[in-house]
Design a protein around this motif. Structure first.
Motif, short mmCIF file in Angstrom:
data_model
loop_
_atom_site.label_atom_id
_atom_site.label_comp_id
_atom_site.label_asym_id
_atom_site.label_seq_id
_atom_site.Cartn_x
_atom_site.Cartn_y
_atom_site.Cartn_z
N MET A 143 6.14 -8.35 -0.69
CA MET A 143 6.36 -7.32 -0.31
C MET A 143 4.71 -6.88 -0.17
O MET A 143 3.72 -7.07 -0.39
CB MET A 143 6.08 -7.05 -1.49
N GLN A 144 4.64 -5.88 0.92
CA GLN A 144 3.34 -5.64 1.37
C GLN A 144 2.58 -4.92 0.74
O GLN A 144 2.82 -3.82 -0.07
CB GLN A 144 3.23 -4.86 2.34
N ALA A 145 1.32 -4.52 0.38
CA ALA A 145 1.23 -4.33 -0.95
C ALA A 145 -0.85 -4.13 -0.61
O ALA A 145 -0.90 -4.32 0.21
CB ALA A 145 0.66 -5.27 -2.08
N ARG A 146 -1.83 -3.67 -1.25
CA ARG A 146 -3.24 -3.82 -1.33
C ARG A 146 -4.32 -3.90 -2.29
O ARG A 146 -3.85 -4.26 -3.45
CB ARG A 146 -3.20 -1.88 -1.60
N ASP A 147 -4.75 -5.12 -1.30
CA ASP A 147 -5.24 -5.83 -2.48
C ASP A 147 -7.11 -5.01 -2.77
O ASP A 147 -6.90 -3.81 -2.74
CB ASP A 147 -6.06 -6.59 -1.62
N SER A 148 -7.07 -4.90 -4.04
CA SER A 148 -7.36 -4.74 -5.42
C SER A 148 -8.88 -3.78 -5.05
O SER A 148 -9.45 -3.72 -5.77
CB SER A 148 -7.39 -4.33 -7.09
N LEU A 149 -9.70 -5.10 -4.71
CA LEU A 149 -11.17 -5.11 -4.20
C LEU A 149 -11.35 -4.58 -2.46
O LEU A 149 -11.96 -4.21 -2.71
CB LEU A 149 -11.41 -6.79 -4.77
N THR A 150 -10.54 -5.13 -1.60
CA THR A 150 -11.20 -4.36 -0.38
C THR A 150 -9.45 -3.53 -0.41
O THR A 150 -10.61 -3.18 1.04
CB THR A 150 -10.88 -5.90 0.30
N ASN A 151 -8.86 -3.29 -0.61
CA ASN A 151 -7.34 -2.25 -0.01
C ASN A 151 -7.91 -2.23 0.97
O ASN A 151 -6.98 -1.45 1.89
CB ASN A 151 -8.36 -0.57 0.07
N GLN A 152 -7.36 -3.78 1.50
CA GLN A 152 -6.33 -4.39 2.71
C GLN A 152 -5.60 -4.48 2.70
O GLN A 152 -5.00 -4.92 1.34
CB GLN A 152 -7.29 -5.43 3.38
#
Length: 157
Positions: A79-88
Motif C-alpha cells: 500500500m502507498q503510505a507517507r514516510d513518517s520522517l519526510t512525509n514523502q
C-alpha cells in the motif's frame, strides 16, 4: 497435511499468542531469508515477482504482484503510505531484514506485506504450533464495521 512447503498457506499459533493466524510459509528450517525493498531472497536466490496491477481507485493506492514460491504462486500487495520522517509518498514494504530459520521452525509472512503482523515481527513458528493447511477463503471483511462479503470465496491453490 504433511510437512509445510514453501508457499503453503497455514493455520497456526504464533509464538506467545493463543490466537489462530493464517499466513504463507516463506522460510523452511535451515533457510536464510532476506526481505528488502519489496524483494525476497531465499538461500541466495531472488524470488521472481511481477507487478500485475495498480489500483488507483483504492485509497490508499494498492500495488499487486505475483510472487513465485517453489510450486506456489502468491498474489502479494503493498500500500502507498507517507514516510513518517519526510512525509514523502512511499510504497510501504513492511519490516525488512534477514533471518536464519532454525530447525523445527518456519518463517511465515502475510501476503499484504506492508501491513502484516507476521514472522518479521514476532519470529519463527515452531512446528508444534502448526494446526494445518488452509484450503479456502470463506468470508471477507473490508473493515470491521462492514457486513462480511462472500465475493472473494475461493479455494487456495
Amino acid at each position: 497435511t504433511g510437512e509445510p512447503a514453501r508457499g503453503d498457506v497455514m493455520v497456526f499459533f504464533p509464538p506467545n499468542d493463543s490466537r489462530y493466524f493464517i499466513k504463507r510459509v516463506i522460510g523452511l528450517p535451515g533457510d536464510h531469508v532476506v526481505y528488502r525493498n519489496h524483494q525476497l531472497i531465499i538461500n541466495g536466490q531472488l524470488i521472481e515477482t511481477t507487478q500485475t496491477a495498480q489500483e488507483p481507485e483504492d485509497r490508499p493506492l494498492k500495488f499487486l504482484a505475483e510472487e513465485k514460491l517453489d510450486s506456489a504462486t502468491a498474489t502479494v500487495q503493498w500500500m502507498q503510505a507517507r514516510d513518517s520522517l519526510t512525509n514523502q509518498l512511499i510504497i510501504w514494504a513492511g519490516p525488512e531484514g534477514e533471518w536464519d530459520v532454525p530447525q523445527g521452525h518456519y518463517l511465515m509472512m502475510g501476503d499484504n506485506r506492508g501491513n502484516s503482523s507476521d514472522g518479521r515481527v514476532w519470529g519463527f513458528v515452531p512446528e508444534e504450533n502448526i494446526v494445518g493447511k488452509a484450503v479456502a477463503v470463506w468470508m471477507h471483511w473490508e473493515s470491521w464495521s462492514d457486513v462480511p462479503s462472500f465475493s472473494r470465496n475461493k479455494w487456495i491453490e
